[in-house]
Design a protein around this motif. Structure first.
Motif, PDB file in Angstrom:
ATOM      1  N   GLU A 415      12.735 -20.336  28.332  1.00 54.00           N
ATOM      2  CA  GLU A 415      13.968 -20.038  29.044  1.00 54.00           C
ATOM      3  C   GLU A 415      13.989 -18.693  29.765  1.00 54.00           C
ATOM      4  O   GLU A 415      15.004 -18.351  30.368  1.00 54.00           O
ATOM      5  N   THR A 416      12.938 -17.931  29.711  1.00 53.17           N
ATOM      6  CA  THR A 416      12.940 -16.634  30.391  1.00 53.17           C
ATOM      7  C   THR A 416      11.850 -16.612  31.460  1.00 53.17           C
ATOM      8  O   THR A 416      10.859 -17.350  31.369  1.00 53.17           O
ATOM      9  N   PRO A 417      12.012 -15.786  32.485  1.00 56.40           N
ATOM     10  CA  PRO A 417      11.001 -15.718  33.551  1.00 56.40           C
ATOM     11  C   PRO A 417       9.644 -15.271  33.005  1.00 56.40           C
ATOM     12  O   PRO A 417       9.576 -14.496  32.040  1.00 56.40           O
ATOM     13  N   PRO A 418       8.556 -15.724  33.605  1.00 52.26           N
ATOM     14  CA  PRO A 418       7.218 -15.359  33.118  1.00 52.26           C
ATOM     15  C   PRO A 418       6.966 -13.854  33.113  1.00 52.26           C
ATOM     16  O   PRO A 418       6.150 -13.381  32.313  1.00 52.26           O
ATOM     17  N   ASP A 419       7.632 -13.112  33.995  1.00 50.70           N
ATOM     18  CA  ASP A 419       7.401 -11.665  34.034  1.00 50.70           C
ATOM     19  C   ASP A 419       8.417 -10.880  33.221  1.00 50.70           C
ATOM     20  O   ASP A 419       8.486  -9.650  33.310  1.00 50.70           O
ATOM     21  N   ALA A 420       9.197 -11.566  32.380  1.00 45.20           N
ATOM     22  CA  ALA A 420      10.211 -10.887  31.564  1.00 45.20           C
ATOM     23  C   ALA A 420       9.543  -9.956  30.559  1.00 45.20           C
ATOM     24  O   ALA A 420       8.502 -10.270  29.985  1.00 45.20           O
ATOM     25  N   GLN A 421      10.184  -8.800  30.360  1.00 41.08           N
ATOM     26  CA  GLN A 421       9.669  -7.815  29.412  1.00 41.08           C
ATOM     27  C   GLN A 421      10.694  -7.625  28.297  1.00 41.08           C
ATOM     28  O   GLN A 421      11.883  -7.471  28.559  1.00 41.08           O
ATOM     29  N   PHE A 422      10.188  -7.614  27.061  1.00 39.95           N
ATOM     30  CA  PHE A 422      11.048  -7.576  25.884  1.00 39.95           C
ATOM     31  C   PHE A 422      10.818  -6.305  25.077  1.00 39.95           C
ATOM     32  O   PHE A 422       9.685  -5.838  24.949  1.00 39.95           O
ATOM     33  N   VAL A 423      11.929  -5.780  24.562  1.00 38.47           N
ATOM     34  CA  VAL A 423      11.868  -4.803  23.486  1.00 38.47           C
ATOM     35  C   VAL A 423      12.127  -5.564  22.197  1.00 38.47           C
ATOM     36  O   VAL A 423      13.179  -6.187  22.036  1.00 38.47           O
ATOM     37  N   VAL A 424      11.145  -5.559  21.298  1.00 40.97           N
ATOM     38  CA  VAL A 424      11.260  -6.249  20.008  1.00 40.97           C
ATOM     39  C   VAL A 424      11.392  -5.174  18.933  1.00 40.97           C
ATOM     40  O   VAL A 424      10.521  -4.313  18.802  1.00 40.97           O
ATOM     41  N   LEU A 425      12.475  -5.238  18.172  1.00 35.15           N
ATOM     42  CA  LEU A 425      12.855  -4.105  17.340  1.00 35.15           C
ATOM     43  C   LEU A 425      12.225  -4.080  15.948  1.00 35.15           C
ATOM     44  O   LEU A 425      12.624  -3.278  15.118  1.00 35.15           O
ATOM     45  N   ASP A 426      11.264  -4.930  15.675  1.00 31.14           N
ATOM     46  CA  ASP A 426      10.626  -4.871  14.364  1.00 31.14           C
ATOM     47  C   ASP A 426       9.172  -5.292  14.511  1.00 31.14           C
ATOM     48  O   ASP A 426       8.640  -5.378  15.622  1.00 31.14           O
ATOM     49  N   ASN A 427       8.530  -5.594  13.394  1.00 28.63           N
ATOM     50  CA  ASN A 427       7.104  -5.910  13.414  1.00 28.63           C
ATOM     51  C   ASN A 427       6.773  -7.238  14.086  1.00 28.63           C
ATOM     52  O   ASN A 427       5.601  -7.519  14.349  1.00 28.63           O
ATOM     53  N   ALA A 428       7.786  -8.046  14.362  1.00 29.88           N
ATOM     54  CA  ALA A 428       7.548  -9.268  15.122  1.00 29.88           C
ATOM     55  C   ALA A 428       7.055  -8.962  16.530  1.00 29.88           C
ATOM     56  O   ALA A 428       6.577  -9.862  17.236  1.00 29.88           O
ATOM     57  N   GLU A 476      19.588   5.029  23.805  1.00 29.52           N
ATOM     58  CA  GLU A 476      18.999   6.362  23.798  1.00 29.52           C
ATOM     59  C   GLU A 476      17.477   6.317  23.696  1.00 29.52           C
ATOM     60  O   GLU A 476      16.768   7.069  24.356  1.00 29.52           O
ATOM     61  N   THR A 477      16.972   5.412  22.869  1.00 29.70           N
ATOM     62  CA  THR A 477      15.527   5.352  22.654  1.00 29.70           C
ATOM     63  C   THR A 477      14.808   4.797  23.870  1.00 29.70           C
ATOM     64  O   THR A 477      13.760   5.322  24.277  1.00 29.70           O
ATOM     65  N   THR A 478      15.348   3.744  24.480  1.00 36.62           N
ATOM     66  CA  THR A 478      14.692   3.203  25.671  1.00 36.62           C
ATOM     67  C   THR A 478      14.729   4.210  26.814  1.00 36.62           C
ATOM     68  O   THR A 478      13.781   4.304  27.602  1.00 36.62           O
ATOM     69  N   GLU A 479      15.818   4.984  26.895  1.00 35.69           N
ATOM     70  CA  GLU A 479      15.893   6.013  27.934  1.00 35.69           C
ATOM     71  C   GLU A 479      14.909   7.150  27.643  1.00 35.69           C
ATOM     72  O   GLU A 479      14.228   7.656  28.547  1.00 35.69           O
ATOM     73  N   GLU A 480      14.805   7.537  26.364  1.00 33.13           N
ATOM     74  CA  GLU A 480      13.897   8.613  25.992  1.00 33.13           C
ATOM     75  C   GLU A 480      12.450   8.266  26.337  1.00 33.13           C
ATOM     76  O   GLU A 480      11.691   9.112  26.818  1.00 33.13           O
ATOM     77  N   TYR A 481      12.062   7.019  26.105  1.00 35.11           N
ATOM     78  CA  TYR A 481      10.672   6.610  26.361  1.00 35.11           C
ATOM     79  C   TYR A 481      10.486   6.010  27.753  1.00 35.11           C
ATOM     80  O   TYR A 481       9.389   5.531  28.072  1.00 35.11           O
TER      81      TYR A 481
END
Length: 523
Positions: A415-428, A476-481
């Motif tokens: 369901e998401t575009p092939p070029d979609a980028q994800f932030v995954v918040l744990d070890n998954a 804050e974290t995504t902006e910091e990095y």
């Protein structure tokens, strides 16, 4: 006819046969392989998903298949820029062939480490026999087959690479002992081949191969001949391993290998207090079983020194100082345990128990003690890998994903575009690109093959985001990095304040199940 102690000749014969079985190499080989197999079976039957970081390796195998078995420069989807394909490649080619013939990658990741682990117990026993009598070597191998410090890292998902590397390493170490003990140069060729195969499989095992050969050289053949034999193994191994290191240097530069060697604790401990801490606590012995086993190994080192047997204690200490991963110390460490238990503890029991009870002979006590040791270590080892050992952390071999994670990742693939980028918040995060076929910005596994700075940045990014529990922290974290994801993937059990994400104008609920919530970034 009974003797003065009331024992018949038949009873005497049966006692002798039961006790003598502990002096048979075949007995200890069967027992060790059976113990290791039971541990592996317990893990396999109780873990529908492999423990720890796993998915990068089958992903690399699939990339090889897609690229016609030619190594690409970049492993896609892991971080925004991808990762260098700089890992030693042998097992990825093996996995690629297995996948290509129709075997499920998940099954390979669950089963291959355990198969290799059981196989490596055979050379470990024969390596131990070069230093120890049969019973001591047998106990050492049973300990090696069941100790949590060993099984945790070799039958879990990453063991698909680690266990074959240790298999080559242990056979190579046996060859090294024979080479330096006998001075027979016919051992040089197999030693070189095994060193090369180790080099093509895992870099840390490759380093330990060389370090151990230096110890064996110093122990058994401190001569020009021994030096030349060791050099022959090193040179031959470098030739066999050239398809890896030449490719890495030509494609990415020699700094890639040097950078990787400085991650995960590096290859050496230089500060005195760190050395003492490593020797006493084995770096990370934190569970009761680990402390008990580590203490027994240290006691074994002291016992060996009292018997003026210096090679194993020296090898043990050199390992701890030079290799920061604790599991390597148990190659000589389990032998020290076997030496202490069979050489000191069991004889003490055989002397004390009959005197206290007045009705048991020493040989019977020895038989019972060895049988109890085999059964108890196997029982505990199997319980440990199922995740429910007594007095231990319950998540002893936890998987980074479950059915809810896989379901959410499959949704992302559809369901998401092939070029979609994800932030995954744990070890998954490590599994996400493999299952979803989408980019995970927060993965750090494999970043050691970039630069030290990028590795540390990815590791910090992953940890900082994993610690977030509300929308403000994520922002804050995504902006910091300086990362700009299209979606944020949240583990419901770890993320306390999902409502802050739902109510925040930047995020829009895209998908949810019992364990996972995915938010679309609206801006």
């Amino acid at each position: 006819m009974a003797d003065e102690y009331g024992r018949s000749e038949r009873e005497e014969s049966e006692t002798f046969s039961v006790a003598s079985i502990f002096d048979e190499e075949r007995f200890w080989l069967v027992v060790s392989v059976l113990a290791g197999s039971l541990v592996v079976a317990g893990y396999f039957l109780n873990k529908p998903y492999p423990a720890y970081a796993t998915a990068l390796f089958p992903h690399m195998a699939e990339v090889l298949i897609e690229n016609g078995y030619r190594r690409p420069e970049v492993i896609p989807l892991y971080t925004a820029e991808g990762l260098p394909f700089a890992y030693p490649p042998l097992m990825f080619y093996v996995m690629a062939v297995l996948i290509d013939v129709g075997i499920d990658p998940l099954l390979i990741s669950r089963l291959l480490p355990g198969v290799a682990f059981v196989l490596l117990l055979v050379p470990y026993f024969y390596l131990s026999r070069e230093f120890l009598p049969i019973r001591q070597a047998g106990v050492a191998t049973v300990v090696f087959a069941t100790a949590p410090q060993i099984t945790r890292w070799h039958i879990s998902g990453g063991g698909a690479v680690r266990s074959p590397a240790v298999l080559f390493l242990l056979i190579g170490l046996y060859v090294g002992v024979r080479l330096f003990k006998t001075g027979d140069r016919r051992w040089i060729l197999p030693g070189a081949v095994l060193y090369g195969l180790t080099m093509l499989t895992h870099p840390v095992q490759m380093a330990y191969f060389g370090i151990s050969y230096l110890v064996l050289f110093a122990a058994f053949d401190r001569s020009v001949r021994g030096l030349l034999h060791g050099a022959g193994v090193a040179l031959g191994g470098a030739i066999v391993g050239a398809p890896w290191w030449l490719y890495v240097i030509r494609t990415y530069g020699a700094g890639t290998i040097l950078s990787a060697s400085n991650t995960h604790g590096g290859l050496g401990i230089t500060e005195l207090d760190a050395v003492l801490e490593a020797v006493v606590l084995f770096n990370d012995a934190g569970f009761p079983s680990e402390i008990l086993i580590a203490s027994t190994a240290l006691a074994g080192a002291v016992y060996a020194l009292t018997k003026r047997r210096y090679v194993l204690p020296a090898w043990f200490v050199v390992t701890i100082i030079t290799i920061t991963q604790v599991r390597f110390a148990y190659i000589p460490g389990a032998m020290l345990i076997g030496m202490a238990v069979v050489g000191a503890v069991v004889p003490w029991l055989a002397e004390v128990v009959p005197r206290r009870l007045g009705r048991a002979d020493g040989e019977t006590v020895t038989t019972v003690a060895l049988a109890a040791l085999i059964l108890s270590t196997t029982w505990f080892g199997a319980l440990y890998v199922t995740g429910d050992p007594p007095f231990e952390q319950r998540n002893s071999l936890g998987a980074y994903v479950d059915d809810d994670d896989i379901e959410a990742m499959e949704w992302a693939a559809r369901e998401t575009p092939p070029d979609a980028q994800f932030v995954v918040l744990d070890n998954a995060a490590e599994w996400f690109p493999f299952v979803a076929d989408r980019t995970s910005l927060t993965v750090w596994w494999g970043a050691e093959w970039t630069t030290q700075e990028r590795y540390e940045r990815q590791h910090a990014l992953h940890d900082d985001l994993a610690a977030c529990d509300d929308a403000a922290c994520v922002n804050e974290t995504t902006e910091e990095y300086d990362i700009d994801p299209d979606y944020v993937y949240v583990d419901n059990d770890r993320f306390d304040d999902r409502r802050s994400m739902v109510e925040h104008e930047r995020y829009e609920l895209a998908y949810a199940n019992d364990g996972v919530t995915v938010f679309r970034v609206t801006d």
